[in-house]
Design an enzyme around this catalytic site. Sequence first.
Site, mmCIF file in Angstrom:
data_model
loop_
_atom_site.group_PDB
_atom_site.id
_atom_site.type_symbol
_atom_site.label_atom_id
_atom_site.label_comp_id
_atom_site.label_asym_id
_atom_site.label_seq_id
_atom_site.Cartn_x
_atom_site.Cartn_y
_atom_site.Cartn_z
ATOM 1 N N HIS A 138 4.261 1.283 -8.139
ATOM 2 C CA HIS A 138 3.197 0.269 -8.038
ATOM 3 C C HIS A 138 2.276 0.341 -9.260
ATOM 4 C CE1 HIS A 138 3.922 1.185 -3.604
ATOM 5 N NE2 HIS A 138 4.130 -0.118 -3.644
ATOM 6 N N ARG A 143 8.626 4.532 1.318
ATOM 7 C CA ARG A 143 9.400 5.037 2.452
ATOM 8 C C ARG A 143 10.013 6.412 2.185
ATOM 9 N NH1 ARG A 143 10.604 -0.898 3.451
ATOM 10 N NH2 ARG A 143 9.999 -1.272 5.612
ATOM 11 N N VAL A 193 10.791 2.507 -11.498
ATOM 12 C CA VAL A 193 10.258 3.839 -11.800
ATOM 13 C C VAL A 193 10.941 4.840 -10.874
ATOM 14 C CG1 VAL A 193 8.199 5.292 -11.887
ATOM 15 C CG2 VAL A 193 8.062 2.874 -12.553
ATOM 16 N N GLY A 249 0.795 -1.222 0.000
ATOM 17 C CA GLY A 249 0.000 0.000 0.000
ATOM 18 C C GLY A 249 0.827 1.272 0.000
ATOM 19 N N TYR A 250 0.145 2.387 0.284
ATOM 20 C CA TYR A 250 0.739 3.723 0.153
ATOM 21 C C TYR A 250 1.348 3.851 -1.241
ATOM 22 C CZ TYR A 250 1.799 8.211 2.150
ATOM 23 O OH TYR A 250 1.805 9.553 2.420
ATOM 24 N N LYS A 283 13.177 -2.752 -8.380
ATOM 25 C CA LYS A 283 13.763 -1.974 -7.279
ATOM 26 C C LYS A 283 14.200 -2.919 -6.163
ATOM 27 C CE LYS A 283 11.654 -0.221 -4.025
ATOM 28 N NZ LYS A 283 11.151 0.284 -2.768
ATOM 29 N N ASP A 284 13.363 -3.927 -5.891
ATOM 30 C CA ASP A 284 13.683 -4.929 -4.873
ATOM 31 C C ASP A 284 14.280 -6.145 -5.582
ATOM 32 O OD1 ASP A 284 12.301 -3.735 -2.297
ATOM 33 O OD2 ASP A 284 10.980 -3.360 -3.983
#
Length: 282
Positions: A39, A189, A178, A33-34, A151-152
């Site tokens: 995403h 974060r 992105v 989320g966030y 990214k991860d």
Amino acid sequence: MKNPEIKTVQGILELRELRKNLPAPVGLIPTMGYLHEGHLSLVKQAKEECASVVVSIFVNPSQFGPQEDLSSYPRDLQRDLQLLQETGADLVWNPTTEDMYPQGYQTWVELEELVKPLEGSMRPGHFKGVATVVSKLFNAVQPMKAYFGQKDAQQAAVIKRMAQDLNFPIEVVICPIVRAEDGLALSSRNIYLDKNERQAATVLYRSLQAAREAFGSGERNAGNLRHIVSDMVNREALAKLQYVSCADAETLGELERVSAKALLSMAVYFGKTRLIDNIILE
Ligand SMILES: Nc1ncnc2c1ncn2[C@@H]1O[C@H](COP(=O)(O)OP(=O)(O)OP(=O)(O)O)[C@@H](O)[C@H]1O
Ligand SMILES: [Mg+2]
């Protein structure tokens, strides 16, 4: 044309009921989320390739260490639903911790080798939580494809390996990073950063680019490439380097020389905020 009203569901049994009526192929995007454009890029790619797009939103306690930011992790479900509605996701699954880990829960998924270096060494137990929750999401949603971000990078490698090892009939799709206009990789974060830290955080991508340039000019010594990154980060007063790695992109083992595809990756603290970034050298 306006997207049809997005559906949201919480319990696993209700999820299964709604899942039955989704046209195939179904794509899944697991998130905490966030949401940001990183995403949403996964959602957009899933929409290109799938008839139905399911997004899970779950801040998974088991992947946070005891000293990590579980309780302060940013949350805004209404805003997330709005963004997913606009982007055209079909179903949002937002389980509670009780839904995922009811009383008596005791089953875990662990990988042996891929989780040892990098993020795994800095965040003990992190990938046990990730592999377990993603397995549970895969079993509940039963997607044909699942989308993750580069990214991860280690997470992507872990999920691919796990899906293969456990015979999940799911294609794991890894999507590009992105970035903000100044190069900072988007991350939920990033909201923790104050103005000066946000400015300083551009050093992650700047240092990776400097190493990429050296690589382009023929530098193949992995130690030198790591040094270019660490040197630049160390000169940024607000940044505290946790690690920089130049590793084999498949095994994630640290390299002496770059000959095949390499993953140049790093973790940096700005105050209490921990950011990661990476590029591929090939
Ligand atoms: N900038 C980005 N570009 C592409 N994919 C991304 C980006 N940021 C996150 N993702 C991917 O989105 C998925 C969900 O990640 P998650 O919800 O943890 O977001 P996040 O921004 O990584 O948050 P945090 O940095 O706090 O972990 C993961 O597959 C992740 O790799
Ligand atoms: Mg994340």
